[in-house]
Design an enzyme around this catalytic site. Structure first.
Site, PDB file in Angstrom:
ATOM      1  N   GLY A 264      -6.965 -16.669  -0.725  1.00  0.00           N
ATOM      2  CA  GLY A 264      -5.791 -16.522   0.141  1.00  0.00           C
ATOM      3  C   GLY A 264      -5.352 -15.072   0.145  1.00  0.00           C
ATOM      4  O   GLY A 264      -6.144 -14.164  -0.074  1.00  0.00           O
TER       5      GLY A 264
ATOM      6  N   ASN B  98     -13.975  -6.033   2.087  1.00  0.00           N
ATOM      7  CA  ASN B  98     -13.187  -7.272   1.968  1.00  0.00           C
ATOM      8  C   ASN B  98     -13.980  -8.475   2.464  1.00  0.00           C
ATOM      9  O   ASN B  98     -13.931  -9.552   1.867  1.00  0.00           O
ATOM     10  CB  ASN B  98     -11.872  -7.139   2.743  1.00  0.00           C
ATOM     11  CG  ASN B  98     -10.774  -6.537   1.880  1.00  0.00           C
ATOM     12  OD1 ASN B  98     -11.008  -6.156   0.730  1.00  0.00           O
ATOM     13  ND2 ASN B  98      -9.568  -6.431   2.413  1.00  0.00           N
TER      14      ASN B  98
ATOM     15  N   CYS C 247      -4.933 -10.276   2.821  1.00  0.00           N
ATOM     16  CA  CYS C 247      -6.048  -9.398   3.206  1.00  0.00           C
ATOM     17  C   CYS C 247      -7.328 -10.131   3.598  1.00  0.00           C
ATOM     18  O   CYS C 247      -7.813  -9.965   4.716  1.00  0.00           O
ATOM     19  CB  CYS C 247      -6.327  -8.419   2.085  1.00  0.00           C
ATOM     20  SG  CYS C 247      -4.861  -7.496   1.633  1.00  0.00           S
TER      21      CYS C 247
ATOM     22  N   GLU D 274      -7.548   1.714   1.399  1.00  0.00           N
ATOM     23  CA  GLU D 274      -7.024   1.366   0.083  1.00  0.00           C
ATOM     24  C   GLU D 274      -7.779   0.149  -0.455  1.00  0.00           C
ATOM     25  O   GLU D 274      -8.058  -0.771   0.285  1.00  0.00           O
ATOM     26  CB  GLU D 274      -5.526   1.046   0.270  1.00  0.00           C
ATOM     27  CG  GLU D 274      -4.790   0.706  -0.971  1.00  0.00           C
ATOM     28  CD  GLU D 274      -4.904   1.799  -2.012  1.00  0.00           C
ATOM     29  OE1 GLU D 274      -4.409   2.898  -1.789  1.00  0.00           O
ATOM     30  OE2 GLU D 274      -5.520   1.526  -3.073  1.00  0.00           O
TER      31      GLU D 274
ATOM     32  N   LEU E 269      -6.725  -1.381  -3.537  1.00  0.00           N
ATOM     33  CA  LEU E 269      -5.960  -1.983  -4.635  1.00  0.00           C
ATOM     34  C   LEU E 269      -5.795  -3.484  -4.425  1.00  0.00           C
ATOM     35  O   LEU E 269      -5.764  -3.973  -3.298  1.00  0.00           O
ATOM     36  CB  LEU E 269      -4.586  -1.317  -4.762  1.00  0.00           C
ATOM     37  CG  LEU E 269      -3.563  -1.461  -3.632  1.00  0.00           C
ATOM     38  CD1 LEU E 269      -2.764  -2.745  -3.721  1.00  0.00           C
ATOM     39  CD2 LEU E 269      -2.623  -0.283  -3.683  1.00  0.00           C
TER      40      LEU E 269
ATOM     41  N   ARG F  69       1.468 -15.461   0.873  1.00  0.00           N
ATOM     42  CA  ARG F  69       0.782 -15.409   2.161  1.00  0.00           C
ATOM     43  C   ARG F  69      -0.596 -16.050   2.046  1.00  0.00           C
ATOM     44  O   ARG F  69      -1.381 -15.704   1.158  1.00  0.00           O
ATOM     45  CB  ARG F  69       0.682 -13.964   2.658  1.00  0.00           C
ATOM     46  CG  ARG F  69       2.009 -13.462   3.205  1.00  0.00           C
ATOM     47  CD  ARG F  69       1.953 -12.016   3.585  1.00  0.00           C
ATOM     48  NE  ARG F  69       1.930 -11.154   2.426  1.00  0.00           N
ATOM     49  CZ  ARG F  69       1.854  -9.818   2.470  1.00  0.00           C
ATOM     50  NH1 ARG F  69       1.778  -9.216   3.639  1.00  0.00           N
ATOM     51  NH2 ARG F  69       1.845  -9.093   1.367  1.00  0.00           N
TER      52      ARG F  69
ATOM     53  N   VAL G 214       0.831  -1.196   0.000  1.00  0.00           N
ATOM     54  CA  VAL G 214       0.000   0.000   0.000  1.00  0.00           C
ATOM     55  C   VAL G 214       0.871   1.253   0.000  1.00  0.00           C
ATOM     56  O   VAL G 214       0.652   2.183  -0.779  1.00  0.00           O
ATOM     57  CB  VAL G 214      -0.967  -0.032   1.204  1.00  0.00           C
ATOM     58  CG1 VAL G 214      -1.704   1.282   1.354  1.00  0.00           C
ATOM     59  CG2 VAL G 214      -1.956  -1.181   1.044  1.00  0.00           C
TER      60      VAL G 214
ATOM     61  N   LYS H 131      15.553  -3.599   2.945  1.00  0.00           N
ATOM     62  CA  LYS H 131      14.543  -3.119   1.999  1.00  0.00           C
ATOM     63  C   LYS H 131      14.832  -1.679   1.578  1.00  0.00           C
ATOM     64  O   LYS H 131      14.638  -1.309   0.430  1.00  0.00           O
ATOM     65  CB  LYS H 131      13.135  -3.229   2.607  1.00  0.00           C
ATOM     66  CG  LYS H 131      12.665  -4.668   2.717  1.00  0.00           C
ATOM     67  CD  LYS H 131      11.257  -4.768   3.220  1.00  0.00           C
ATOM     68  CE  LYS H 131      10.845  -6.238   3.336  1.00  0.00           C
ATOM     69  NZ  LYS H 131       9.671  -6.420   4.161  1.00  0.00           N
TER      70      LYS H 131
HETATM   71  C1  UGA Z   1      -8.059  -7.741  -1.840  1.00  0.00           C
HETATM   72  C2  UGA Z   1      -9.185  -6.837  -2.337  1.00  0.00           C
HETATM   73  O1  UGA Z   1      -9.701  -7.337  -3.579  1.00  0.00           O
HETATM   74  C3  UGA Z   1      -8.698  -5.403  -2.544  1.00  0.00           C
HETATM   75  O2  UGA Z   1      -9.774  -4.570  -2.926  1.00  0.00           O
HETATM   76  C4  UGA Z   1      -8.090  -4.898  -1.219  1.00  0.00           C
HETATM   77  O3  UGA Z   1      -7.545  -3.600  -1.378  1.00  0.00           O
HETATM   78  C5  UGA Z   1      -6.986  -5.838  -0.780  1.00  0.00           C
HETATM   79  O4  UGA Z   1      -7.525  -7.177  -0.635  1.00  0.00           O
HETATM   80  C6  UGA Z   1      -6.471  -5.340   0.543  1.00  0.00           C
HETATM   81  O5  UGA Z   1      -7.232  -5.335   1.516  1.00  0.00           O
HETATM   82  O6  UGA Z   1      -5.352  -4.816   0.593  1.00  0.00           O
HETATM   83  P1  UGA Z   1      -5.956  -8.992  -2.978  1.00  0.00           P
HETATM   84  O7  UGA Z   1      -5.852  -9.718  -1.679  1.00  0.00           O
HETATM   85  O8  UGA Z   1      -4.746  -8.371  -3.556  1.00  0.00           O
HETATM   86  O9  UGA Z   1      -7.055  -7.797  -2.853  1.00  0.00           O
HETATM   87  O10 UGA Z   1      -6.489 -10.009  -4.082  1.00  0.00           O
HETATM   88  P2  UGA Z   1      -7.910 -10.403  -4.705  1.00  0.00           P
HETATM   89  O11 UGA Z   1      -7.861 -10.183  -6.163  1.00  0.00           O
HETATM   90  O12 UGA Z   1      -9.025  -9.782  -3.984  1.00  0.00           O
HETATM   91  O13 UGA Z   1      -7.940 -11.986  -4.450  1.00  0.00           O
HETATM   92  C7  UGA Z   1      -7.976 -12.540  -3.137  1.00  0.00           C
HETATM   93  C8  UGA Z   1      -8.152 -14.039  -3.192  1.00  0.00           C
HETATM   94  O14 UGA Z   1      -9.470 -14.380  -3.647  1.00  0.00           O
HETATM   95  C9  UGA Z   1      -7.193 -14.762  -4.157  1.00  0.00           C
HETATM   96  O15 UGA Z   1      -6.714 -15.934  -3.547  1.00  0.00           O
HETATM   97  C10 UGA Z   1      -8.055 -15.097  -5.361  1.00  0.00           C
HETATM   98  O16 UGA Z   1      -7.619 -16.247  -6.063  1.00  0.00           O
HETATM   99  C11 UGA Z   1      -9.394 -15.351  -4.669  1.00  0.00           C
HETATM  100  N1  UGA Z   1     -10.552 -15.177  -5.584  1.00  0.00           N
HETATM  101  C12 UGA Z   1     -10.837 -13.949  -6.088  1.00  0.00           C
HETATM  102  C13 UGA Z   1     -11.360 -16.270  -5.879  1.00  0.00           C
HETATM  103  O17 UGA Z   1     -11.127 -17.409  -5.395  1.00  0.00           O
HETATM  104  N2  UGA Z   1     -12.447 -16.078  -6.687  1.00  0.00           N
HETATM  105  C14 UGA Z   1     -12.754 -14.872  -7.220  1.00  0.00           C
HETATM  106  O18 UGA Z   1     -13.781 -14.774  -7.937  1.00  0.00           O
HETATM  107  C15 UGA Z   1     -11.928 -13.782  -6.917  1.00  0.00           C
END
Ligand code: UGA
Length: 428
Positions: A255, A206, A258, A149, A151, A326, A11, A35
């Site tokens: 996973g 989330n 978040c 955030e 993203l 993670r 972030v 880092k």
């Molecule tokens: C998530 C949120 O989508 C963001 O909006 C948020 O900012 C972020 O957490 C955070 O709190 O910082 P992220 O963890 O990067 O983002 O990834 P995602 O794209 O949300 O995917 C999370 C998990 O859900 C992955 O393991 C993905 O494979 C899984 N997923 C996602 C599914 O199993 N099915 C789906 O339809 C979508």
């Protein structure tokens, strides 16, 4: 404006990159010496498409600097972003110690009427404590705000530049003015609310997305039992604009750093306040069970015998376009298979360096074809684009047995069955 970003993780770095690219002077604080030295050389300590280009460009132009000194970083800043981690404690509560430490450290150097923005994911009420901590160490007038955030890893830059919405959590007009001005080049609906509600919006968002995935996985499980095609079912469901197609893709479980953490955090916060959030308890337990079900499906494809079987695993990261492991479902799946005596070969386009530190007994291949050599089963865990168009005839020739567990429903079941594979997807 002169901005400070405290914490140069996902972030923080993306925030620093985006605002410096808009022409602001950004100082990012990173206290980890290793880092920090990477960042000063323009190297990003994790894989995120496009990020290092934006960072090096702005460093070269002198708009973005990195320091480990709070004095140097915070001095003269009009806006200070707190972007440090908020991991889960053992009891599921949110560990806010890094947020409080950052607040304590920044306070003595805060300039007049600075806005301190908490971007870390924190429960409602945290801002008050942050204000108290800062107030004890400065005589200057300051304002607290919250801009959570949204993203996603893997698409962090585009998500930050064009989010669906920008949440401006403020309790006074001055902070509102400054933050609306700061975000004026970011596309997306502005929602101005109070600080605590902004923090709840992040948790609720989330948690809702995680719940949607567990729902999709549950529909897949029922579809599996009665021989339906979950893809057709969920397409039909998601086309209702009230429901929406996104985050309805079934898989091996969600996973990342978040969803698991924030579902736990909101459950714990709610129960502390007197509400048992049963829906989230079930979301979490369904998610764990989805990975366990995947392991059972792999075992059953192998005829119940794992010992000595050669397993080719495609994809290790918790999702494509990241090297983040993670809470990645690949880890419990591979650990189980190794425990039961399988010989596991893995390939991931970018996560193998990290995986090497966690998975000692696996072989890492040079590409998807390499790991499929002599394999009894191919297990697809992460849907990287490069796995979608593999030459399956070639894969079949390389494998000892033509078995596929498609943990992300990437492949066409009919096509693979015609080629002679025994195929198992999620709810197909
Ligand atoms: C998530 C949120 O989508 C963001 O909006 C948020 O900012 C972020 O957490 C955070 O709190 O910082 P992220 O963890 O990067 O983002 O990834 P995602 O794209 O949300 O995917 C999370 C998990 O859900 C992955 O393991 C993905 O494979 C899984 N997923 C996602 C599914 O199993 N099915 C789906 O339809 C979508």
């Amino acid at each position: 404006m002169k901005l400070t970003v405290i914490g140069a993780g996902y972030v923080g770095l993306v925030t620093a990159a985006v605002f410096s690219d808009f022409g602001h002077a950004v100082s990012a604080i990173q206290i980890n010496p290793l880092k920090l030295s990477l960042l000063r050389r323009g190297e990003v300590p994790f894989f995120e498409p496009g990020l290092s280009e934006v960072i090096t460009r702005n460093m070269k132009d002198g708009r973005l600097t990195f320091t480990d000194s709070y004095k140097e970083g915070v001095n003269g800043a009009e806006v200070v972003f707190i972007c440090v981690g908020t991991p889960s404690s053992d009891d599921g509560s949110v560990d806010l110690s890094y947020v409080y430490k950052a607040s304590e450290m920044l306070a003595p150097f805060l300039g007049k009427e600075a806005v301190v923005v908490v971007k870390s994911t924190v429960p409602p009420g945290t801002a008050q404590k942050v204000a108290e901590i800062i107030g004890q160490k400065t005589k200057e007038k300051f304002y607290i705000a919250s801009c959570p955030e949204f993203l996603r890893e893997g698409s962090a830059l585009s998500d930050s530049l064009c989010p669906d919405r920008i949440i401006i959590g403020v309790d006074c007009d001055k902070a509102k003015e400054v933050l609306l001005e700061l975000h004026k080049h970011v596309n997306g609906e502005r929602i101005v609310t109070d600080v605590a509600s902004a923090q709840m919006i992040k948790y609720a968002s989330n948690a809702f997305l995680a719940m949607k995935i567990s729902f999709a996985n549950s529909i897949a499980r029922v579809s599996d039992l009665v021989g339906l095609d979950v893809e057709a079912v969920l397409k039909g469901v998601g086309t209702d604009s009230r429901i929406g197609k996104k985050f309805l893709l079934p898989g091996v479980g969600y996973g990342g750093s978040c969803f698991p953490k924030d579902v736990k955090g909101l459950m714990r916060f709610s129960s502390d306040k007197g509400f048992r959030f049963g829906l989230l308890e079930e979301t979490e337990s369904l998610n764990k069970d989805q990975t366990a079900w995947s392991i059972r499906a792999i075992t059953s494809l192998l005829g119940g015998k794992i010992r000595g079987k050669r397993v080719a695993v495609l994809g290790l990261a918790f999702k494509p376009n990241t090297d983040d492991l993670r809470e990645a479902p690949s880890l419990p799946i591979i650990s189980y298979l190794l425990d039961k005596g399988a010989v596991v070969s893995c390939y991931d386009p970018v996560a193998m360096d990290h995986a090497g530190k966690l998975l000692k007994k696996v072989r890492f291949g040079k590409d998807a074809y390499d790991v499929c050599k002599d394999a009894d089963i191919l297990v697809l865990v992460t849907e990287w684009n490069e796995f979608k168009e593999l030459t399956m005839k070639r894969i079949k020739k390389l494998m000892k047995q033509p078995l596929i567990f498609d943990g992300r429903n990437v492949y066409d079941k009919n096509h693979l069955t015609e080629l002679g594979f025994t195929y198992k997807g999620i709810g197909k």
